[in-house]
Design a protein around this motif. Structure first.
Motif, PDB file in Angstrom:
ATOM      1  N   UNK A  72     -35.600  78.790 -84.668  1.00 20.98           N
ATOM      2  CA  UNK A  72     -34.331  78.262 -84.152  1.00 20.98           C
ATOM      3  C   UNK A  72     -33.416  77.949 -85.329  1.00 20.98           C
ATOM      4  N   UNK A  73     -32.731  78.969 -85.809  1.00 18.34           N
ATOM      5  CA  UNK A  73     -31.836  78.841 -86.946  1.00 18.34           C
ATOM      6  C   UNK A  73     -30.397  78.784 -86.444  1.00 18.34           C
ATOM      7  N   UNK A  74     -29.727  77.655 -86.658  1.00 14.86           N
ATOM      8  CA  UNK A  74     -28.332  77.534 -86.241  1.00 14.86           C
ATOM      9  C   UNK A  74     -28.157  77.863 -84.769  1.00 14.86           C
ATOM     10  N   UNK A  91     -40.615  83.903 -74.447  1.00 12.25           N
ATOM     11  CA  UNK A  91     -39.976  83.642 -75.734  1.00 12.25           C
ATOM     12  C   UNK A  91     -40.313  82.221 -76.159  1.00 12.25           C
ATOM     13  N   UNK A  92     -40.869  82.099 -77.368  1.00 16.81           N
ATOM     14  CA  UNK A  92     -41.251  80.804 -77.919  1.00 16.81           C
ATOM     15  C   UNK A  92     -40.289  80.484 -79.051  1.00 16.81           C
ATOM     16  N   UNK A  93     -39.556  79.410 -78.877  1.00 14.35           N
ATOM     17  CA  UNK A  93     -38.592  78.973 -79.875  1.00 14.35           C
ATOM     18  C   UNK A  93     -39.308  78.013 -80.824  1.00 14.35           C
ATOM     19  N   UNK A  94     -39.343  78.366 -82.114  1.00 13.86           N
ATOM     20  CA  UNK A  94     -40.124  77.612 -83.096  1.00 13.86           C
ATOM     21  C   UNK A  94     -39.188  76.916 -84.073  1.00 13.86           C
ATOM     22  N   UNK A  95     -39.456  75.666 -84.359  1.00 15.51           N
ATOM     23  CA  UNK A  95     -38.708  74.944 -85.375  1.00 15.51           C
ATOM     24  C   UNK A  95     -39.059  75.549 -86.735  1.00 15.51           C
ATOM     25  N   UNK A 126     -43.856  75.741 -79.350  1.00 15.99           N
ATOM     26  CA  UNK A 126     -42.477  76.001 -78.973  1.00 15.99           C
ATOM     27  C   UNK A 126     -41.667  74.731 -78.810  1.00 15.99           C
ATOM     28  N   UNK A 127     -40.385  74.824 -79.112  1.00 15.48           N
ATOM     29  CA  UNK A 127     -39.460  73.720 -78.899  1.00 15.48           C
ATOM     30  C   UNK A 127     -39.044  73.692 -77.434  1.00 15.48           C
ATOM     31  N   UNK A 128     -38.522  72.555 -77.000  1.00 20.72           N
ATOM     32  CA  UNK A 128     -38.054  72.434 -75.622  1.00 20.72           C
ATOM     33  C   UNK A 128     -36.787  73.250 -75.421  1.00 20.72           C
ATOM     34  N   UNK A 129     -36.739  74.010 -74.367  1.00 21.50           N
ATOM     35  CA  UNK A 129     -35.547  74.754 -73.981  1.00 21.50           C
ATOM     36  C   UNK A 129     -35.356  74.552 -72.490  1.00 21.50           C
ATOM     37  N   UNK A 130     -34.258  73.911 -72.088  1.00 15.48           N
ATOM     38  CA  UNK A 130     -34.061  73.672 -70.655  1.00 15.48           C
ATOM     39  C   UNK A 130     -33.821  74.972 -69.893  1.00 15.48           C
ATOM     40  N   UNK A 131     -33.985  74.898 -68.590  1.00 13.54           N
ATOM     41  CA  UNK A 131     -33.752  76.076 -67.757  1.00 13.54           C
ATOM     42  C   UNK A 131     -32.276  76.483 -67.846  1.00 13.54           C
ATOM     43  N   UNK A 132     -31.971  77.679 -67.389  1.00  9.56           N
ATOM     44  CA  UNK A 132     -30.602  78.203 -67.477  1.00  9.56           C
ATOM     45  C   UNK A 132     -29.613  77.315 -66.715  1.00  9.56           C
ATOM     46  N   UNK A 133     -30.020  76.798 -65.558  1.00  7.38           N
ATOM     47  CA  UNK A 133     -29.127  75.945 -64.768  1.00  7.38           C
ATOM     48  C   UNK A 133     -28.821  74.643 -65.506  1.00  7.38           C
ATOM     49  N   UNK A 134     -29.825  74.050 -66.120  1.00  4.51           N
ATOM     50  CA  UNK A 134     -29.624  72.797 -66.862  1.00  4.51           C
ATOM     51  C   UNK A 134     -28.772  73.053 -68.097  1.00  4.51           C
ATOM     52  N   UNK A 135     -28.996  74.190 -68.781  1.00  3.74           N
ATOM     53  CA  UNK A 135     -28.199  74.524 -69.967  1.00  3.74           C
ATOM     54  C   UNK A 135     -26.726  74.680 -69.595  1.00  3.74           C
ATOM     55  N   UNK A 136     -26.458  75.308 -68.457  1.00  6.03           N
ATOM     56  CA  UNK A 136     -25.075  75.466 -67.988  1.00  6.03           C
ATOM     57  C   UNK A 136     -24.456  74.109 -67.677  1.00  6.03           C
TER      58      UNK A 136
END
Length: 156
Positions: A72-74, A91-95, A126-136
């Motif tokens: 998760x760069x920028x 997809x696993x988002x890694x710090x 993996x880092x926390x990534x909210x669902x698409x609805x929550x991100x919106x």
């Protein structure tokens, strides 16, 4: 007195995620790595435009990838994350701090390979990534907050 004989072998790390791949995210290009056992060129560079990201997803599919780790760069990871997720990959988002602390990796090519190897062993969290609805919803709330701040500044 008899000397102790060592009969135990050192522990080995086993691959738990055979379909693992990784992407080292950059501002101008992304370096992607797949399992070196399935291809002669396990690391490849891709551009950052939308069509490049779809090509990346197709390349992953053609090499049997099921799960992708990325740093998760920028904000550069967001389009890649969304397109890979649309193509059905886990997809696993890694710090970046978790994976960067190992010496001996100086280039993006080896960074991508290193991430893939760690991911194949199941060592990346993996880092926390909210669902698409929550991100919106969060994007709308941030925009509303900015507009309220601007209105308050104009009133003053």
């Amino acid at each position: 007195m008899m000397a102790k004989q060592k009969t135990e072998r050192p522990p080995t790390i086993e691959t738990v995620n055979i379909g693992a791949a990784a992407v080292d995210i950059g501002s101008r290009e992304h370096m992607a790595a797949v399992n070196p056992d399935v291809t002669d060129t396990p690391v490849r560079a891709f551009g950052t435009f939308t069509h490049d990201l779809h090509d990346l997803a197709d390349w992953f599919k053609s090499h049997g990838v099921t799960s992708v780790a990325m740093e998760s760069t920028g904000v550069y990871w967001i389009p890649a994350y969304e397109i890979l997720e649309q193509h059905g990959f886990e997809v696993v988002l890694v710090n970046a701090r978790y994976a960067k602390n190992v010496p001996g990796r100086k280039t993006d090519v080896s960074d991508a390979s290193w991430l893939r190897q760690l991911h194949s062993y199941g060592l990346l969290r993996g880092s926390f990534r909210p669902s698409a609805q929550i991100a919106t919803l969060r994007a709308y709330l941030r925009q509303r907050e900015r507009l309220v701040e601007y209105a308050a500044a104009h009133i003053h």
